[in-house]
Design a protein around this motif. Structure first.
Motif, PDB file in Angstrom:
ATOM      1  N   GLU A  19      -5.552  -4.080  -5.538  1.00  0.00           N
ATOM      2  CA  GLU A  19      -4.639  -3.821  -4.427  1.00  0.00           C
ATOM      3  C   GLU A  19      -3.548  -4.884  -4.331  1.00  0.00           C
ATOM      4  O   GLU A  19      -2.883  -4.997  -3.301  1.00  0.00           O
ATOM      5  CB  GLU A  19      -5.446  -3.659  -3.121  1.00  0.00           C
ATOM      6  CG  GLU A  19      -6.457  -2.497  -3.255  1.00  0.00           C
ATOM      7  CD  GLU A  19      -7.151  -2.089  -1.960  1.00  0.00           C
ATOM      8  OE1 GLU A  19      -7.014  -2.792  -0.954  1.00  0.00           O
ATOM      9  OE2 GLU A  19      -7.828  -1.037  -1.980  1.00  0.00           O
ATOM     10  N   SER A  29      -6.747  -1.797   3.799  1.00  0.00           N
ATOM     11  CA  SER A  29      -6.061  -2.990   4.300  1.00  0.00           C
ATOM     12  C   SER A  29      -5.901  -2.955   5.807  1.00  0.00           C
ATOM     13  O   SER A  29      -6.066  -3.976   6.480  1.00  0.00           O
ATOM     14  CB  SER A  29      -4.687  -3.111   3.637  1.00  0.00           C
ATOM     15  OG  SER A  29      -4.833  -3.301   2.249  1.00  0.00           O
ATOM     16  N   ILE A  38     -10.562  -3.720  -3.328  1.00  0.00           N
ATOM     17  CA  ILE A  38      -9.734  -4.580  -2.453  1.00  0.00           C
ATOM     18  C   ILE A  38      -9.438  -5.920  -3.113  1.00  0.00           C
ATOM     19  O   ILE A  38      -8.448  -6.571  -2.784  1.00  0.00           O
ATOM     20  CB  ILE A  38     -10.390  -4.815  -1.071  1.00  0.00           C
ATOM     21  CG1 ILE A  38     -11.756  -5.500  -1.198  1.00  0.00           C
ATOM     22  CG2 ILE A  38     -10.512  -3.506  -0.304  1.00  0.00           C
ATOM     23  CD1 ILE A  38     -12.335  -5.940   0.153  1.00  0.00           C
ATOM     24  N   THR A  98      -5.394   2.166  -0.407  1.00  0.00           N
ATOM     25  CA  THR A  98      -5.118   0.755  -0.141  1.00  0.00           C
ATOM     26  C   THR A  98      -4.676   0.570   1.307  1.00  0.00           C
ATOM     27  O   THR A  98      -5.044  -0.422   1.954  1.00  0.00           O
ATOM     28  CB  THR A  98      -4.044   0.242  -1.126  1.00  0.00           C
ATOM     29  OG1 THR A  98      -4.567   0.360  -2.457  1.00  0.00           O
ATOM     30  CG2 THR A  98      -3.687  -1.201  -0.865  1.00  0.00           C
ATOM     31  N   HIS A 148      -1.258  -3.242 -10.282  1.00  0.00           N
ATOM     32  CA  HIS A 148      -2.376  -3.109  -9.345  1.00  0.00           C
ATOM     33  C   HIS A 148      -3.041  -4.437  -8.999  1.00  0.00           C
ATOM     34  O   HIS A 148      -3.485  -4.652  -7.874  1.00  0.00           O
ATOM     35  CB  HIS A 148      -3.412  -2.132  -9.908  1.00  0.00           C
ATOM     36  CG  HIS A 148      -2.830  -0.801 -10.199  1.00  0.00           C
ATOM     37  ND1 HIS A 148      -2.535   0.096  -9.203  1.00  0.00           N
ATOM     38  CD2 HIS A 148      -2.419  -0.221 -11.352  1.00  0.00           C
ATOM     39  CE1 HIS A 148      -1.984   1.178  -9.737  1.00  0.00           C
ATOM     40  NE2 HIS A 148      -1.899   1.012 -11.040  1.00  0.00           N
ATOM     41  N   ALA A 197       0.828  -1.218   0.000  1.00  0.00           N
ATOM     42  CA  ALA A 197       0.000   0.000   0.000  1.00  0.00           C
ATOM     43  C   ALA A 197       0.859   1.264   0.000  1.00  0.00           C
ATOM     44  O   ALA A 197       0.442   2.306   0.486  1.00  0.00           O
ATOM     45  CB  ALA A 197      -0.979   0.001   1.176  1.00  0.00           C
TER      46      ALA A 197
END
Lengths: 348, 348, 348, 348
Positions: B90, B65, B86, B61, D130, A232
């Motif tokens: 991600e 997360s 998600i 993200t 991604h 992330a």
């Protein structure tokens, strides 16, 4: 009088200006911005490493953890100093990002020695499949105690690592301060000394929040990108990271700020050394020092609003003569006035 | 003519000004800055949630997360749409941060229905220790197809979740656009509808890179802080995150920008609906739409430098009449001129 | 003459008979076998813990890692001896199962002291969110150096842990040998001394491959079951694990075998102590000892086919008088003949 | 009348005898036993793969998870059937062992088709950094619905995988049953068809608890050993695993048992097909079938003590004519008497 950390000072005006200048219309996201192309080119030139992979993240812990994750398997152990930031100050981020690798603590001081490193690596030798396997060596320069490795000292550690086929990571959260302190070139301090990957810090040296990861062998580049995204840490509006780093590299601003921080530290050290009863624990070679003096002196500073960490001992106590140790950190913006006033207060 | 994403536009000038204003001397690091106290208070007031825990991170993200990591055990599964960010965008970050939880895909569209959610939850029923256990439900609003859940629709999903004792997460990367589209209050869209934790997006709506995580029950607050640090998402110079979010909340700037983006999208939709042969795949209810038209039209746009993703189909092809689908996203800065010119080019 | 490890000896005939007896028709899988009900009841009786959760796994590393995974969060650190099996001999399994927790090494010997434990816990104090958080304390009894904690010593460590609100795990891979050595009851050595979870070993003491995990507070029981399954340690044909453990507990076979092993060790120690030039490094209090003697003596043993680990030093070397250290382990099946012959060979 | 699972039947007497025979004195631990050398040699001969790496573990979930962990990076996704054991019945063990990889479900039945696999792989195409990256394909043979892939069908899937550069894993928990059903050689079903790693099951086919992992390219062999140890699946008294596997391979016992199980299943299928109102959902090609009949018939079986899973529907219900589906599994020890009695009870 702020000596708590180089992470709480302001952003340099040139960096702020660069961020504002980047705020013009649309830009490609996720590191595809044009500014990043320039960052990459400049960083490669700076490090004399035309093949290097260059990435930006926003925190030092991200830089270190992602770098280590590309170097260490989850069944390996990372060799580092017992006071390394990756061990003490990242809340198990390296363990998280590597998928559960261990950290093996080398020796008992902030600066590892080749002998201690060799001993630590040898210990992991004879257990075959049962013990953790030998993984990368992580060196911190400037160390967490304000001391500095010369390129020769880095090379001596890297030579040990290479002798066992191990990769070398350099945690350069204060890389600029180490470069200024030693006079080495970035290349001499890194790949010429055997470093494979460097966390090239900016946040502690006048940026808002950017660190570069420079991988001299780009073989893990795509893996790094995937791990960065998965962690992330891939910014959509990446141009604002690029802009900071570009301003940092332009006209040697990064060295200019580190020179200012190191000079401020030198002034502070000189001042304190002139005060009777002040004792430095380690040689303060860059922009950070650890010094002890009486509780009474600390109390005067506290009352005057000085900010810094009391590293050993407690301010609230009965004995005014008891020695408490302070951690003192300067950044690019520390003023001579604040330093002199601080020294005067210690003197009493 | 930039319609590729709301993550590639500029930062609002008021936000830039707030960042600059924050750049004054020293500030406490790691979220202890005074600005964050104000952010926390304003966010609690905005959500009518005086007990809520409020944290800032720099990427969506990370927000998602970390939120899911506090809600899901590694032996559980998270229920979400098959096109949820998600799941698709991600790079396994939710799996990483939860320690290996699974994602169970609910139904076959961007908007989950209570029936599909119930069915998916029931499937995970009968395997005892062998199957993954039921974990939190994650709802995305605005959805990844530009549609919007009303508070009543969110509540209907949350009611299903609560019936099984499951927590509810709302991915609000475009929360502001959903609020504007529905006229709901933040409280109505979240905790009053049964949402436990919301990722309150800012980056796609005019910030440089800040998202808030708001946990209406603060029981996981300290755990969140530890996971944020361990994930390398705790910023030392946190004040610059705080400043952005404060500017965002001040005087309703967040809603003003979302209104502009949604209005731009409405103008674009109206324009395209007036062009023969243009067809929208989903009802574009906020600031994003998916529409198909001929390759020839796409070619005209391409030649004129328009930027957007061709979602289905390939620009380079033989048949000029073949329909290709575009994803079109507006942000706060999209101009009427660009929209009208875009529509004209589609019309040919 | 096999003194390499208590994990390479044979299974006791009564255990083999019990396995064969269990091989009759169908049985419910995954721990739902009727034999397991009896194991659970007997284990609870043995430990005087009617509420305890009792589970079986096949390896000691699984028992330890799963137990620690229920006690430690990934952002915590586990306190243990620097020579603990969980640190040195499990290839990062505890890090893996806990999701990346750290291990903090306490003191410098196999037996932790309350003072060293307190010091190690205190070190993890002042870093707030930056450092790993304090997690469970793991005590190994019999230690990896053949010494034994008395229940009082275990309690002194657990008292320190409890003072900080930390859980206590006991790695009892050689639990039976410690019980025999101290004369304590299982309850006195565990929950009465403050232990929360014990790995109750069987494999090193005459079983084929079974360890029990006994959790005195069953609050983590279901979590343990899920983590066991997720770790791939839930056996479908579980009855064969149950049968082994049942035979182990029946008529005190587990103590009978440990008594034999400890007695064999005592005979070996007495014999070696009667040889001039033999020196024990630690007091061999259970079924394992570390002793040094000349390379020439080792060479005689080697030529005669004796099997054991040379712990320090190398058999192949020039100086016949150089002292090499051996690790010598006895199990239930070690014969007096082998011991006496071994001693004679050392004597030369 | 036990048809619940092939994991609840007894161990074959020859296997028990081999275990007892191995219980003689000392043996090298951790897979260094002499029996394992023979296992390795025989397995390589069986698979006509002289370079293959061969390892033993005790559970099928361990075999699958460890195999996948060597093939998949944590930022990748594993392609498998939506009813694959690795997805439905391993409580996220693959996610755990791979460090958080995803599972992408292919098509909507137990048998994947090349078209569905291609489509699933293509979906993961266009998201760059991604989305999760494409990882290995995992094929289950015998499938979880009792159907069987021919070597040609496996090859067709592997050809798709290879076209994208992806590795292929075969979950052969019922490998023997698939071999018997197809008449293929082990080599034809695996590496000749493009399989890189096979989980070669034993536990469901008459062993106590042993599965082999056979890696045709040994490049990941040492990594597998480390991951096995770290997963706590390396047995100290490994000889008892080796002994089972050796007995399994000797004189084709593994095929003899699978033939018996498949024949029992065929008798059961033939019998049930002769009963009016019984309907099979999938073609039962090996030792497992799914068939539906009236609740009244199920009630008769239940009252007579027959054991099996009611797969769809609930035994306790009002309508005696409602059709409930049973999963019926035979193993090597299923008797003709039990089968015939079972059929009679269904018939009523």
């Amino acid at each position: 009088m702020h000596f708590a950390s180089d992470n709480s000072g302001p952003v340099h005006p040139k960096v702020m200006a660069a961020i504002s200048a980047a705020n013009d219309g649309y830009a490609m996201p996720y590191g595809a911005d044009a500014l990043m192309d320039t960052v990459r080119a400049q960083m490669r030139a700076l490090f004399e490493a035309p093949e290097a992979a260059v990435y930006l993240v926003a925190t030092g812990t991200a830089a270190n953890s992602l770098a280590l994750a590309t170097l260490a398997e989850p069944y390996q152990t990372v060799f580092c100093s017992p006071v390394a930031h990756i061990h003490e100050d990242e809340c198990n981020a390296p363990e998280f990002y590597t998928g559960g690798a261990k950290l093996t603590l080398v020796g008992d001081s902030a600066k590892m020695t080749p002998a201690a490193l060799t001993a630590a690596i040898e210990v992991e030798e004879s257990r075959g499949v049962h013990g953790p396997q030998r993984g990368p060596v992580s060196v911190t320069n400037v160390t967490e105690r304000g001391t500095v490795y010369t390129p020769g000292e880095v090379k001596a550690l890297a030579d040990v690592a290479k002798g066992y086929g191990l990769a070398v990571h350099l945690d350069g959260a204060r890389f600029a301060n180490a470069i200024v302190a030693t006079g080495a070139t970035p290349a001499e301090m890194t790949w010429k000394a055997g470093v494979d990957v460097v966390s090239f810090g900016g946040t502690k040296n006048g940026l808002m929040g950017v660190e570069a990861v420079v991988m001299f062998d780009p073989k893990h580049a795509w893996e790094f990108e995937l791990r960065r995204k998965r962690g992330a840490h891939l910014f959509s509006k990446h141009r604002y990271l690029s802009a900071q780093m570009l301003a940092y590299l332009d006209d040697g601003l990064w060295l200019e700020m580190a020179r200012a921080a190191n000079a401020a530290n030198a002034r502070l050290v000189a001042g304190l050394n002139g005060v009777e009863g002040v004792r430095f624990l380690h040689e303060p070679q860059a922009n950070m020092g650890f010094a002890g003096w009486s509780r009474a002196g600390h109390q005067r500073l506290h009352d005057a609003g000085a900010q810094y960490y009391v590293w050993e001992g407690q301010l609230d106590g009965a004995d005014p003569d008891a020695e408490l140790t302070a951690r003192l950190v300067c950044d690019w913006s520390t003023s001579a006035e604040d330093i002199d006033r601080f020294v005067d207060l210690v003197r009493g």
